[in-house]
Every structure is written in C-alpha cells, then in structure tokens.
Design an enzyme around this catalytic site. Sequence first.
Site, PDB file in Angstrom:
ATOM      1  N   SER A  70      45.396  48.659  27.484  1.00 22.59           N
ATOM      2  CA  SER A  70      44.897  48.043  26.248  1.00 22.59           C
ATOM      3  C   SER A  70      44.732  49.344  25.306  1.00 22.59           C
ATOM      4  O   SER A  70      44.340  50.633  25.770  1.00 22.59           O
ATOM      5  CB  SER A  70      43.713  47.130  26.329  1.00 22.59           C
ATOM      6  OG  SER A  70      44.010  45.935  27.068  1.00 22.59           O
TER       7      SER A  70
HETATM    8  N1  SAH Z   1      42.322  46.209  32.230  1.00 22.14           N
HETATM    9  C1  SAH Z   1      43.853  46.900  32.350  1.00 22.14           C
HETATM   10  C2  SAH Z   1      44.925  46.272  31.714  1.00 22.14           C
HETATM   11  C3  SAH Z   1      45.592  45.377  32.575  1.00 22.14           C
HETATM   12  S1  SAH Z   1      47.070  44.619  32.267  1.00 22.14           S
HETATM   13  C4  SAH Z   1      43.669  48.263  32.191  1.00 22.14           C
HETATM   14  O1  SAH Z   1      42.545  48.707  31.706  1.00 22.14           O
HETATM   15  O2  SAH Z   1      44.401  49.114  32.456  1.00 22.14           O
HETATM   16  C5  SAH Z   1      46.895  43.019  32.732  1.00 22.14           C
HETATM   17  C6  SAH Z   1      46.806  42.836  34.566  1.00 22.14           C
HETATM   18  O3  SAH Z   1      46.571  41.663  34.899  1.00 22.14           O
HETATM   19  C7  SAH Z   1      48.047  43.177  34.924  1.00 22.14           C
HETATM   20  O4  SAH Z   1      48.055  44.391  35.513  1.00 22.14           O
HETATM   21  C8  SAH Z   1      48.488  42.119  35.852  1.00 22.14           C
HETATM   22  O5  SAH Z   1      49.002  42.215  36.983  1.00 22.14           O
HETATM   23  C9  SAH Z   1      47.227  41.225  35.960  1.00 22.14           C
HETATM   24  N2  SAH Z   1      47.110  39.814  36.362  1.00 22.14           N
HETATM   25  C10 SAH Z   1      47.780  38.923  35.715  1.00 22.14           C
HETATM   26  N3  SAH Z   1      47.400  37.705  36.239  1.00 22.14           N
HETATM   27  C11 SAH Z   1      46.583  38.048  37.242  1.00 22.14           C
HETATM   28  C12 SAH Z   1      45.767  37.200  37.997  1.00 22.14           C
HETATM   29  N4  SAH Z   1      46.026  35.658  38.169  1.00 22.14           N
HETATM   30  N5  SAH Z   1      44.727  37.651  38.988  1.00 22.14           N
HETATM   31  C13 SAH Z   1      44.677  39.116  38.668  1.00 22.14           C
HETATM   32  N6  SAH Z   1      45.374  39.967  37.932  1.00 22.14           N
HETATM   33  C14 SAH Z   1      46.234  39.370  37.287  1.00 22.14           C
END
Ligand code: SAH
Length: 216
Positions: A70
């Site tokens: 993000s």
């Molecule tokens: N907070 C992160 C942004 C991650 S993007 C950062 O600072 O880099 C969102 C993430 O959520 C992705 O890596 C995706 O694989 C994960 N995601 C999606 N569905 C999920 C679930 N049910 N449980 C855990 N992670 C999940």
Amino acid sequence: MDTEFKGKEDFFRSLREDMVEYQLEARGIKDTAVLNAMRNVPRHIFLPEELALDAYADYPLPLFAGQTISQPYIVAYMTEKLTLSPDDKVLEIGTGSGYQTAILAELSAEVFSVERIPKLSDWAKKRLDYLGYENVHLLVRGSPLGWEEFAPYNKIIVTAAAEQLPEELLHQLHDNGKMIIPIGKFSQYLYLVEKIDGKPSTRRLLPVAFVPLIVD
Ligand code: SAH
C-alpha cells in the site's frame, strides 16, 4: 539485508523524513507515535531491490504474485485509526511484504500476521528477522480466515478487500476492540468497526483499492 543499498541509510532516512512531512503530516496524520514509526521503519528493505528508490514515493507498488504494498499514506491512515497502545495484541490479515507488520510491531505488544501465499510470508519473515522484531508471529494460512488460536485480539487490520464484513474476524475481535478493513467488490471503502457488546458498530471512511481477500 545485503543489498546494493547497504550504507545508504542516511539517504533513505532523509527520503522518509520528506515522506512523513509531505505525504502524511500534510494530509492530516497527527499521531506522533505513528509518524515516528513511519520515520523509523526502512520501507525500501521490504521491496524488490529494483523498486527500492521508489519506496518513499506517494503511490502503491507491486510486489509479486500479483500483490501490492500500500501507499505510505494508507498504511499510516489505517494504523492511526486503530489507536494502537503498547499493550495491544494485533491480528493482521495479509502480511504481504511485511512492511505494515513492522509498523504494527513498533506500536503494539504482539503482532500475529497471516498470509496465504507462502513465498510472501517467507519474504516478510526474512526482513522482519533482519530488522530484529521479536514480537511478530507469522503464519501461512488463507482459510479458515484469521488466527483463531490466539484470539481475541484488541485490534485487527485487514489489508485485502472483503466483499462483506467477515463474521470469523468479528468473532476474533475483543469486545471494545477495533478492526479496520476494506470492503467492497467493484468500489471499495475502508471501514472502521468497533465491537460493542458483541455487535459491530461500523463507520465508513475513505474510498480505496486493495487486492481481493481470498478465502479458499
Ligand atoms: N500489508 C501488505 C499488503 C499486502 S497485499 C504490505 O504492507 O505489504 C494483501 C495480501 O493479502 C496479499 O499478500 C494476499 O496474498 C493476502 N491475502 C489475501 N487473502 C488472504 C487471506 N484469506 N488470508 C491471509 N492473507 C490473504
């Protein structure tokens, strides 16, 4: 991390100072603990090396496996809305790069973070270990949603968009706890949810664009 940017810490620190002043304070982020965490955590460490010079820019960046990290403002905004305290136990859904995890680790007692893609969880673990966070616990899991074993959590942050408020997460939230979560299919908004007497009280905040939450 042994990257070509090792030894350039002062340069990156000055980029972070500018990021805090022009992207965060200028847009109304006020919590000094949040601003200090954003000043301290080296965001470039969490990115693929070819994107390190963009780490403090005012937009989201691609990771891999189709996921994104993000925009700094959104990280700060979501964190500020959680009003973290040093004794909070926090659940994060979507470890991704681990950057948001590090910010949470600076501001709370324990962070439990789940990620469904093993390669991303490994990526995050390497970096969080390198930076020395001992209050972070990572788990590779997409389903069932969350980390029930250590519930309830004082705060929950979800960094992938749900179609509706997930009951499982509300269940894992402490009474009087807070959750911040993007919800929506075609257009998404961030919601701040407070659990009061077992029931959610919900406030709609900003329009956002997150990758989807996937619960297999
Ligand atoms: N907070 C992160 C942004 C991650 S993007 C950062 O600072 O880099 C969102 C993430 O959520 C992705 O890596 C995706 O694989 C994960 N995601 C999606 N569905 C999920 C679930 N049910 N449980 C855990 N992670 C999940």
